[in-house]
Design a protein around this motif. Sequence first.
Motif, PDB file in Angstrom:
ATOM      1  N   PRO A  69      27.988  42.306  34.163  1.00 37.27           N
ATOM      2  CA  PRO A  69      27.015  41.225  34.346  1.00 37.27           C
ATOM      3  C   PRO A  69      27.597  40.094  35.169  1.00 37.27           C
ATOM      4  O   PRO A  69      28.805  40.060  35.455  1.00 37.27           O
ATOM      5  N   ALA A  70      26.732  39.169  35.575  1.00 44.55           N
ATOM      6  CA  ALA A  70      27.171  38.047  36.404  1.00 44.55           C
ATOM      7  C   ALA A  70      28.336  37.324  35.730  1.00 44.55           C
ATOM      8  O   ALA A  70      28.230  36.883  34.592  1.00 44.55           O
ATOM      9  N   MET A  71      29.453  37.219  36.451  1.00 46.84           N
ATOM     10  CA  MET A  71      30.656  36.599  35.874  1.00 46.84           C
ATOM     11  C   MET A  71      30.645  35.100  36.159  1.00 46.84           C
ATOM     12  O   MET A  71      30.060  34.644  37.153  1.00 46.84           O
ATOM     13  N   PRO A  72      31.292  34.305  35.328  1.00 45.32           N
ATOM     14  CA  PRO A  72      31.383  32.860  35.582  1.00 45.32           C
ATOM     15  C   PRO A  72      32.128  32.572  36.885  1.00 45.32           C
ATOM     16  O   PRO A  72      33.077  33.267  37.246  1.00 45.32           O
ATOM     17  N   ASP A  73      31.696  31.513  37.574  1.00 47.96           N
ATOM     18  CA  ASP A  73      32.361  31.128  38.817  1.00 47.96           C
ATOM     19  C   ASP A  73      33.828  30.797  38.592  1.00 47.96           C
ATOM     20  O   ASP A  73      34.685  31.102  39.431  1.00 47.96           O
ATOM     21  N   ASP A  74      34.125  30.152  37.470  1.00 46.86           N
ATOM     22  CA  ASP A  74      35.516  29.762  37.199  1.00 46.86           C
ATOM     23  C   ASP A  74      36.409  30.983  37.014  1.00 46.86           C
ATOM     24  O   ASP A  74      37.572  30.980  37.437  1.00 46.86           O
ATOM     25  N   ALA A  75      35.891  32.023  36.377  1.00 43.70           N
ATOM     26  CA  ALA A  75      36.682  33.243  36.200  1.00 43.70           C
ATOM     27  C   ALA A  75      36.991  33.876  37.553  1.00 43.70           C
ATOM     28  O   ALA A  75      38.127  34.313  37.814  1.00 43.70           O
ATOM     29  N   PHE A  76      36.000  33.913  38.433  1.00 45.06           N
ATOM     30  CA  PHE A  76      36.219  34.466  39.771  1.00 45.06           C
ATOM     31  C   PHE A  76      37.222  33.621  40.542  1.00 45.06           C
ATOM     32  O   PHE A  76      38.110  34.147  41.233  1.00 45.06           O
ATOM     33  N   GLY A  77      37.120  32.304  40.411  1.00 47.36           N
ATOM     34  CA  GLY A  77      38.063  31.427  41.092  1.00 47.36           C
ATOM     35  C   GLY A  77      39.494  31.642  40.630  1.00 47.36           C
ATOM     36  O   GLY A  77      40.431  31.620  41.445  1.00 47.36           O
ATOM     37  N   ALA A 105      40.202  38.679  32.166  1.00 43.84           N
ATOM     38  CA  ALA A 105      39.813  38.730  30.747  1.00 43.84           C
ATOM     39  C   ALA A 105      38.557  37.922  30.496  1.00 43.84           C
ATOM     40  O   ALA A 105      37.669  38.341  29.722  1.00 43.84           O
ATOM     41  N   TRP A 106      38.450  36.780  31.147  1.00 45.70           N
ATOM     42  CA  TRP A 106      37.257  35.935  30.996  1.00 45.70           C
ATOM     43  C   TRP A 106      36.019  36.672  31.502  1.00 45.70           C
ATOM     44  O   TRP A 106      34.974  36.673  30.847  1.00 45.70           O
ATOM     45  N   ALA A 107      36.135  37.292  32.683  1.00 49.30           N
ATOM     46  CA  ALA A 107      34.989  38.010  33.240  1.00 49.30           C
ATOM     47  C   ALA A 107      34.571  39.178  32.352  1.00 49.30           C
ATOM     48  O   ALA A 107      33.385  39.410  32.105  1.00 49.30           O
ATOM     49  N   LEU A 108      35.568  39.938  31.864  1.00 46.50           N
ATOM     50  CA  LEU A 108      35.247  41.086  31.022  1.00 46.50           C
ATOM     51  C   LEU A 108      34.694  40.671  29.669  1.00 46.50           C
ATOM     52  O   LEU A 108      33.896  41.410  29.067  1.00 46.50           O
ATOM     53  N   ALA A 109      35.111  39.506  29.176  1.00 44.51           N
ATOM     54  CA  ALA A 109      34.649  39.051  27.868  1.00 44.51           C
ATOM     55  C   ALA A 109      33.298  38.358  27.928  1.00 44.51           C
ATOM     56  O   ALA A 109      32.694  38.094  26.878  1.00 44.51           O
ATOM     57  N   THR A 110      32.817  38.045  29.122  1.00 45.50           N
ATOM     58  CA  THR A 110      31.518  37.378  29.245  1.00 45.50           C
ATOM     59  C   THR A 110      30.408  38.366  28.905  1.00 45.50           C
ATOM     60  O   THR A 110      30.249  39.383  29.584  1.00 45.50           O
ATOM     61  N   PRO A 111      29.628  38.119  27.859  1.00 39.68           N
ATOM     62  CA  PRO A 111      28.595  39.085  27.473  1.00 39.68           C
ATOM     63  C   PRO A 111      27.420  39.053  28.436  1.00 39.68           C
ATOM     64  O   PRO A 111      27.177  38.053  29.129  1.00 39.68           O
ATOM     65  N   ALA A 112      26.708  40.156  28.479  1.00 45.28           N
ATOM     66  CA  ALA A 112      25.483  40.194  29.266  1.00 45.28           C
ATOM     67  C   ALA A 112      24.454  39.262  28.632  1.00 45.28           C
ATOM     68  O   ALA A 112      24.382  39.133  27.411  1.00 45.28           O
TER      69      ALA A 112
END
Length: 751
Positions: A513-521, A550-557
């Motif tokens: 699912p769409a990952m947080p911008d901060d995680a991508f950064g 880890a942040w991106a993978l832990a972000t729930p849909a």
Amino acid sequence: MASSAADAPSTASGPLQFAASRRLGRARDALETWLEAERDQLPLWVPVMLGGGITAWLVLPDSGRWIAALLLLGALALFGVAVGRGGRAGRALTIVAVTAAIGLALIWWRAERVAAPVLAHPTVAAFEARVEAVAPLPARGLVRVRLAPLGNVGMPPHVRANIAEKDVPAGLAPGAVIRLRGWFMPPPEAAVPGAYDFARLAWFDRLGATGRAFAPVTLVSPGTSPGSALRARLSAHIQGEVAGGPGAIAAALATGDRGAIGDSDAEAMRRAGLAHLLSISGLHVTAVVGATMLIVLKLLALSPALALRLRLPLIAAGAGAIAAVGYTWLTGAEVPTIRSCVAALLVLLAIAIGREALTLRLVAAGALIVLVALPESLAGPSFQLSFAAVTAIIALHEHPKVRSWFSARGDGAARRLGRELLSLLLTGLVVEIALAPIALYHFHRSGVYGALANIVAIPLTTFVVMPAEALALVLDAAGLGAPFWWVVDHALRLLLWLAHVVADAPGASAALPAMPDDAFGLMVAGGLWIALWRTRWRRLGAVPLAIGAAWALATPAPDLLVTGDGEHLAIATPKGLALLRERAGDYTRMTLAENSGVTEEPLALADLAEARCSRDLCLADHRAGGRTWRIMATRSDNFVDYDELIRACTNADIVVSARGLPRACRPRWLRLDRQTLARTGGVAISLASGRIVTVRRPGAEQPWRDPPTIAPPRHRRQDARNRSNMRKPPPTRVRSIGSQNSADHRTKTEL
């Protein structure tokens, strides 16, 4: 007095002060020593810092914060000058701050410079326009044109329209003037958080409206554009020689025209990690330049007089540069092709002056040129994917251990072939790892077997397809190209077979699912830190990289996705993603599915047991966060009895509607009607945590969020929704909320 002051403890120099001073000095010396060891790598950070300033402008919401960031960066630059004392650290801090400030100011200036009015609202308009560009899309039965409306017709300076192939007038080409009537709308922003934001791209492209033309489209005066006509004729010739999917791929490889590639083939190439072959970029420009240099060098070397008197490699490099520029012009001069052309010219320049051609400094120079010319390209996936791939490849092979592993040792042919295959596999794996976060961030999907597929696909394309296609085009002048077209046809059939096999393999693509911008950064920062430094401190980049992953993978849909117009609602259920409108278009279904991190076809909400739907309304119960949420959504523009509507709103936790709801409609938690969504844009909701993410940020001043508008004459307005909302029929009672196909035998509630 003096004696007592001298003995005061506050003025005495204690051992702790000396210890702190010594520690500070040691830290400064260690920093200087590290920067001295990395002195050759420091210039690589100049485009990174320029990109950091551009990113700050995109992330910070308003002009007040942009100015504050510029002032802060100016203060940091002055601080670096003040404390530098001839050391590298102070100079580096000053250069970093100044470069970031330039990046922020550059994209701010660029955004203001390209400002153009945008269509105020969807409308039907008729006007004459000059054709600026023509892009055939045979796979969709369309021709896409960019137009400049003529006269004061109440339309933006530049619009884009799709014309059905059967309605395209003869002689349509750039420079032509046509008369048309069509349905146009403002460039749409991202439908939901994390989706493709066309409004931003359109703003920097000075595109004020997009739509479709109705028949007939009349040619007022023909136009001529040699480059476009040559490209179209070349593409048509290739597809005439090689039929079907292979012909479409062959045309894309030669001219960059991907309009004939079918949806199934394009999706297979994406899922297999081979989509980069369809974009005219580094691989294609390199092949053209390399072939040109080889041919010119060999032909000139046939003359002993020329070989003894002239620097043939320099002449061949010049011919390669001309070929690169000509090929870029022929293929439409798209941004990825321009980037690849710039990189190729820099490589040729390095060859001409006797410097090493492929280095990270070359990549940094290319990125710097592109960011200065087109700073907005930093936010696009094309820029990120191309430069990330090249940076990963060069950084890998510049590593001393990797270089020693794969350097020539005078081994036999079998060992040398095995080493080259292993090098190719390792390179593919590293590139896939580098590109996976970018693909997941932008497309929410990444190919898993791309490294393996590219081991076959890249050599097949580079050493078989493209040389055979080039020879076929040259020999067609004498009618002798048929054998080479046969090679192209069968090689591309093999490529498509490979793409479909890999795409259909279990677990061929990873969805997120769409990952947080901060995680991508964090992942981007960690990757750059690892790639651009050389000492052991580069390993620290693994920390932000791991945290971001880890942040991106832990972000729930999200549990709920609501589009900005309120027409579409998607609910994540145990059975899959369920849509409010089962007849939603393919693009809407794909967007909602991708941003939910699912690959399966969405379901119809009305078919689920936990939902009760009529033609006009839906009620659904959704379990999340230890409780059951009641969600109500409207499905039509029919009017509902006021008292019953208010009662239904009161019994719901969340109400979603494309229409404006009365103030008395007060659900228990959240109301998303037309007025609310106009402020927020699309919405993603995680019910367990209560997290709400919106497309629009409060107070955001990026110009495409609230652009200057232009409205066509009022008598041409044909917005059916506006007309229906202005003429309110008498309230009607809505049918019972319950799907006739439901197996649920509960009592059906009526509004």
